[in-house]
Design a protein around this motif. Structure first.
Motif, PDB file in Angstrom:
ATOM      1  N   LEU A 198       0.829  -1.202   0.000  1.00 54.53           N
ATOM      2  CA  LEU A 198       0.000   0.000   0.000  1.00 54.53           C
ATOM      3  C   LEU A 198       0.868   1.258   0.000  1.00 54.53           C
ATOM      4  CD1 LEU A 198      -2.737  -1.092   2.583  1.00 54.53           C
ATOM      5  CD2 LEU A 198      -2.881  -1.109   0.077  1.00 54.53           C
ATOM      6  N   ALA A 199       1.940   1.236   0.777  1.00 52.78           N
ATOM      7  CA  ALA A 199       2.834   2.398   0.838  1.00 52.78           C
ATOM      8  C   ALA A 199       3.513   2.633  -0.507  1.00 52.78           C
ATOM      9  CB  ALA A 199       3.869   2.201   1.943  1.00 52.78           C
ATOM     10  N   TYR A 200       3.954   1.572  -1.146  1.00 53.57           N
ATOM     11  CA  TYR A 200       4.612   1.712  -2.451  1.00 53.57           C
ATOM     12  C   TYR A 200       3.659   2.300  -3.498  1.00 53.57           C
ATOM     13  CZ  TYR A 200       9.078  -0.722  -1.618  1.00 53.57           C
ATOM     14  OH  TYR A 200      10.337  -1.079  -1.198  1.00 53.57           O
ATOM     15  N   TRP A 201       2.430   1.775  -3.528  1.00 54.42           N
ATOM     16  CA  TRP A 201       1.480   2.295  -4.514  1.00 54.42           C
ATOM     17  C   TRP A 201       1.106   3.739  -4.223  1.00 54.42           C
ATOM     18  CZ3 TRP A 201       0.945   0.504  -9.088  1.00 54.42           C
ATOM     19  CH2 TRP A 201       1.100  -0.861  -9.350  1.00 54.42           C
ATOM     20  N   LEU A 202       0.982   4.088  -2.945  1.00 58.01           N
ATOM     21  CA  LEU A 202       0.735   5.480  -2.585  1.00 58.01           C
ATOM     22  C   LEU A 202       1.899   6.355  -3.047  1.00 58.01           C
ATOM     23  CD1 LEU A 202      -0.876   7.678  -1.117  1.00 58.01           C
ATOM     24  CD2 LEU A 202       0.315   7.033   0.986  1.00 58.01           C
ATOM     25  N   GLY A 203       3.117   5.885  -2.830  1.00 58.39           N
ATOM     26  CA  GLY A 203       4.271   6.644  -3.263  1.00 58.39           C
ATOM     27  C   GLY A 203       4.320   6.812  -4.768  1.00 58.39           C
ATOM     28  N   LEU A 204       3.911   5.765  -5.520  1.00 63.65           N
ATOM     29  CA  LEU A 204       3.932   5.837  -6.974  1.00 63.65           C
ATOM     30  C   LEU A 204       2.914   6.837  -7.506  1.00 63.65           C
ATOM     31  CD1 LEU A 204       5.040   4.638  -9.658  1.00 63.65           C
ATOM     32  CD2 LEU A 204       3.171   2.971  -9.535  1.00 63.65           C
ATOM     33  N   PHE A 205       1.661   6.739  -7.049  1.00 63.61           N
ATOM     34  CA  PHE A 205       0.612   7.583  -7.610  1.00 63.61           C
ATOM     35  C   PHE A 205       0.613   8.997  -7.039  1.00 63.61           C
ATOM     36  CE2 PHE A 205      -1.196   3.377  -8.664  1.00 63.61           C
ATOM     37  CZ  PHE A 205      -1.396   3.583 -10.022  1.00 63.61           C
ATOM     38  N   ALA A 206       1.035   9.150  -5.782  1.00 66.47           N
ATOM     39  CA  ALA A 206       1.088  10.487  -5.189  1.00 66.47           C
ATOM     40  C   ALA A 206       2.449  11.150  -5.407  1.00 66.47           C
ATOM     41  CB  ALA A 206       0.798  10.395  -3.682  1.00 66.47           C
ATOM     42  N   ARG A 207       3.353  10.427  -6.060  1.00 72.49           N
ATOM     43  CA  ARG A 207       4.724  10.923  -6.265  1.00 72.49           C
ATOM     44  C   ARG A 207       5.351  11.319  -4.934  1.00 72.49           C
ATOM     45  NH1 ARG A 207       5.621  11.966 -11.771  1.00 72.49           N
ATOM     46  NH2 ARG A 207       3.718  12.103 -13.024  1.00 72.49           N
ATOM     47  N   LEU A 254       5.495  -6.288  -4.952  1.00 66.63           N
ATOM     48  CA  LEU A 254       4.732  -6.696  -3.759  1.00 66.63           C
ATOM     49  C   LEU A 254       3.415  -7.369  -4.120  1.00 66.63           C
ATOM     50  CD1 LEU A 254       5.417  -6.387  -0.682  1.00 66.63           C
ATOM     51  CD2 LEU A 254       6.938  -5.188  -2.244  1.00 66.63           C
ATOM     52  N   ILE A 255       2.941  -7.199  -5.354  1.00 67.56           N
ATOM     53  CA  ILE A 255       1.720  -7.904  -5.767  1.00 67.56           C
ATOM     54  C   ILE A 255       1.944  -9.407  -5.708  1.00 67.56           C
ATOM     55  CG2 ILE A 255       0.215  -8.423  -7.724  1.00 67.56           C
ATOM     56  CD1 ILE A 255       0.402  -5.501  -8.544  1.00 67.56           C
ATOM     57  N   VAL A 256       3.043  -9.877  -6.311  1.00 67.17           N
ATOM     58  CA  VAL A 256       3.288 -11.320  -6.334  1.00 67.17           C
ATOM     59  C   VAL A 256       3.650 -11.827  -4.943  1.00 67.17           C
ATOM     60  CG1 VAL A 256       5.759 -11.234  -6.933  1.00 67.17           C
ATOM     61  CG2 VAL A 256       4.366 -13.150  -7.699  1.00 67.17           C
ATOM     62  N   ILE A 257       4.357 -11.010  -4.165  1.00 66.60           N
ATOM     63  CA  ILE A 257       4.665 -11.422  -2.797  1.00 66.60           C
ATOM     64  C   ILE A 257       3.388 -11.545  -1.983  1.00 66.60           C
ATOM     65  CG2 ILE A 257       5.758 -10.681  -0.640  1.00 66.60           C
ATOM     66  CD1 ILE A 257       8.012  -9.484  -2.325  1.00 66.60           C
ATOM     67  N   ASN A 258       2.473 -10.602  -2.137  1.00 66.63           N
ATOM     68  CA  ASN A 258       1.233 -10.660  -1.358  1.00 66.63           C
ATOM     69  C   ASN A 258       0.271 -11.719  -1.868  1.00 66.63           C
ATOM     70  OD1 ASN A 258       1.062  -8.657   0.920  1.00 66.63           O
ATOM     71  ND2 ASN A 258       1.845  -7.324  -0.679  1.00 66.63           N
ATOM     72  N   ALA A 259       0.433 -12.138  -3.119  1.00 64.08           N
ATOM     73  CA  ALA A 259      -0.318 -13.319  -3.568  1.00 64.08           C
ATOM     74  C   ALA A 259       0.137 -14.535  -2.756  1.00 64.08           C
ATOM     75  CB  ALA A 259      -0.096 -13.545  -5.056  1.00 64.08           C
ATOM     76  N   ALA A 260       1.442 -14.643  -2.537  1.00 65.60           N
ATOM     77  CA  ALA A 260       1.966 -15.719  -1.697  1.00 65.60           C
ATOM     78  C   ALA A 260       1.512 -15.562  -0.257  1.00 65.60           C
ATOM     79  CB  ALA A 260       3.492 -15.756  -1.774  1.00 65.60           C
ATOM     80  N   VAL A 261       1.459 -14.316   0.234  1.00 64.17           N
ATOM     81  CA  VAL A 261       0.955 -14.051   1.588  1.00 64.17           C
ATOM     82  C   VAL A 261      -0.491 -14.526   1.711  1.00 64.17           C
ATOM     83  CG1 VAL A 261       0.215 -12.198   3.146  1.00 64.17           C
ATOM     84  CG2 VAL A 261       2.518 -12.174   2.172  1.00 64.17           C
ATOM     85  N   GLY A 262      -1.296 -14.250   0.690  1.00 60.52           N
ATOM     86  CA  GLY A 262      -2.683 -14.722   0.707  1.00 60.52           C
ATOM     87  C   GLY A 262      -2.762 -16.233   0.812  1.00 60.52           C
ATOM     88  N   PHE A 263      -1.880 -16.924   0.080  1.00 60.34           N
ATOM     89  CA  PHE A 263      -1.855 -18.386   0.169  1.00 60.34           C
ATOM     90  C   PHE A 263      -1.462 -18.835   1.570  1.00 60.34           C
ATOM     91  CE2 PHE A 263       0.275 -22.452   0.052  1.00 60.34           C
ATOM     92  CZ  PHE A 263      -0.579 -23.235  -0.688  1.00 60.34           C
ATOM     93  N   ILE A 264      -0.450 -18.164   2.137  1.00 60.74           N
ATOM     94  CA  ILE A 264      -0.007 -18.533   3.494  1.00 60.74           C
ATOM     95  C   ILE A 264      -1.154 -18.384   4.485  1.00 60.74           C
ATOM     96  CG2 ILE A 264       1.491 -17.830   5.407  1.00 60.74           C
ATOM     97  CD1 ILE A 264       3.567 -17.023   3.252  1.00 60.74           C
ATOM     98  N   LEU A 265      -1.899 -17.296   4.389  1.00 62.94           N
ATOM     99  CA  LEU A 265      -3.011 -17.062   5.316  1.00 62.94           C
ATOM    100  C   LEU A 265      -4.097 -18.112   5.133  1.00 62.94           C
ATOM    101  CD1 LEU A 265      -3.234 -13.169   5.120  1.00 62.94           C
ATOM    102  CD2 LEU A 265      -2.341 -14.542   7.013  1.00 62.94           C
ATOM    103  N   TRP A 266      -4.435 -18.404   3.869  1.00 68.23           N
ATOM    104  CA  TRP A 266      -5.446 -19.442   3.615  1.00 68.23           C
ATOM    105  C   TRP A 266      -4.969 -20.796   4.123  1.00 68.23           C
ATOM    106  CZ3 TRP A 266      -4.685 -23.742   0.376  1.00 68.23           C
ATOM    107  CH2 TRP A 266      -5.808 -24.567   0.249  1.00 68.23           C
TER     108      TRP A 266
END
Length: 382
Positions: free
Chosen positions: A122-131, A208-220
């Motif tokens: 979330l922080a990275y995407w905020l940094g990208l779009f908000a510059r 972080l998208i692909v990392i958080n896809a793995a995080v989602g699997f870990i949680l499930w």
């Protein structure tokens, strides 16, 4: 030509660039290994002792080559050993000690890793779009924190396995739950290295998208299948080969995943999207190439090690088991990618699409084989 000026521009060999801080870092690692050997030698075989002291050389070199790595290593070592001391030799301490229950027990630390990776994205995407450079720097800090907590979780989980029983104790890279954590950590570390190397944080949200896809699997996998419970190793995995084959494999998987997410950014820039926010195509192309090159080298090593392991476990180097077959498909896929780029000089969107599709092939080899096919490697069914 001014010879003195020329010599100043030539990088000095690594050992000639080391200072007392570098050697002090290596000495701390050695002292830590000696402490671990003194404390846990009764639980280690000859191969594990070799890996312990071999890791001193490996992580010394990594810390010399990439300075931030030393701070990560020291933080993980200090906090892991501190957490282990809180157990007092009993698994029941998890419910009795506040710091273990909410922070440093293996499951608690891994849950913190998951949360921090989500916040980092979330922080990275905020940094990208908000510059916002501040938001992007927060994203980097959160990723470093997530990596530290993940490694602490694995180190403490290793100790917890021995608290159950000496026969149960094993390095925590033996099942899908554990290797998904390893995948997150390796992918994040490789990204952080290139983030510093290219002085850009704009790609963090993509990776972080692909990392958080793995995080989602870990949680499930944790909450639906209670996969966090430590189980004894099956006989075929009770081998020193596992300790080197699996990490090498996942450096390959992690770098292939990184290359695929860089490919997404490449395709967006090529289509004229986020051009002012993302790195230039030349930078993205170079990062994609270097990631796949590193991944291909490690995946090749892992495949060779796997064949040697198979010869010891099953009597043959290759049996066309589904996992072996798909590993070969992955290897051929990236070998062809590198051939087209290096020999044929191919560049552009076609290689980006190829790297992206390559992630799907790799994912099936990593996870799909366990879901839909059966064979000698059926150790991680869902």
């Amino acid at each position: 030509m001014n010879t003195a000026a020329y010599m100043d521009d030539v990088p000095q060999p690594l050992f000639r660039r080391l200072g007392w801080l570098d050697w002090g870092y290596a000495l701390l690692l050695l002292l830590g290994a000696m402490f671990a050997f003194h404390r846990y030698a009764d639980f280690m075989d000859a191969y594990e002792i070799g890996f312990l002291f071999g890791s001193v050389a490996l992580f010394s070199w990594l810390g010399w080559f990439w300075k931030p790595m030393r701070w990560l290593m020291l933080a993980v070592a200090v906090l892991s050993l501190g957490a282990i001391q809180l157990y007092n030799g009993s698994q029941e301490s998890v419910e009795q000690v506040f710091l273990l229950k909410y922070l440093f027990a293996s499951q608690s630390a891994i849950m913190w890793m998951n949360v921090l990776f989500v916040l980092a994205m979330l922080a990275y995407w905020l940094g990208l779009f908000a510059r916002s450079d501040f938001a992007a720097r927060v994203g980097s800090t959160l990723v470093w924190s997530a990596v530290a907590m993940g490694f602490i979780g694995l180190m403490v989980r290793w100790y917890e396995s021995y608290l159950i029983s000496h026969d149960v104790g094993h390095i925590p890279i033996s099942n899908l739950y554990e290797v998904f954590i390893l995948f997150c950590l390796i992918t994040a570390l490789v990204y952080l290295y290139y983030e510093g190397r290219y002085a850009t944080r704009q790609l963090g949200g993509f990776v972080l998208i692909v990392i958080n896809a793995a995080v989602g699997f870990i949680l499930w996998y944790t909450f639906d299948r209670q996969a966090y419970e430590i189980q004894p190793l099956v006989p075929a995995l009770q081998s020193y080969w596992m300790k080197i084959h699996v990490p090498a494999n996942f450096v390959g998987y992690g770098t292939f995943a990184l290359a695929a997410m860089v490919a997404v950014a490449y395709l967006l820039v090529d289509k004229g999207m986020l051009v002012s926010r993302l790195p230039r195509l030349e930078v993205l192309d170079d990062l994609m190439y270097k990631s796949i090159s590193v991944g291909f080298a490690f995946f090749t090593i892992a495949t060779i090690l796997g064949a040697m392991w198979a010869a010891e476990a099953w009597g043959g180097y290759w049996s066309w088991d589904p996992k072996e077959t798909w590993a070969l498909i992955v290897w051929l896929n990236y070998a062809a990618w590198l051939h087209l780029r290096l020999v044929k000089g191919l560049r552009g969107p076609i290689l980006a699409w190829w790297a992206l599709v390559g992630l799907l092939v790799t994912t099936f080899a990593f996870l799909g084989v366990n879901m839909f096919l059966s064979g000698l490697h059926s150790y991680g069914e869902l």
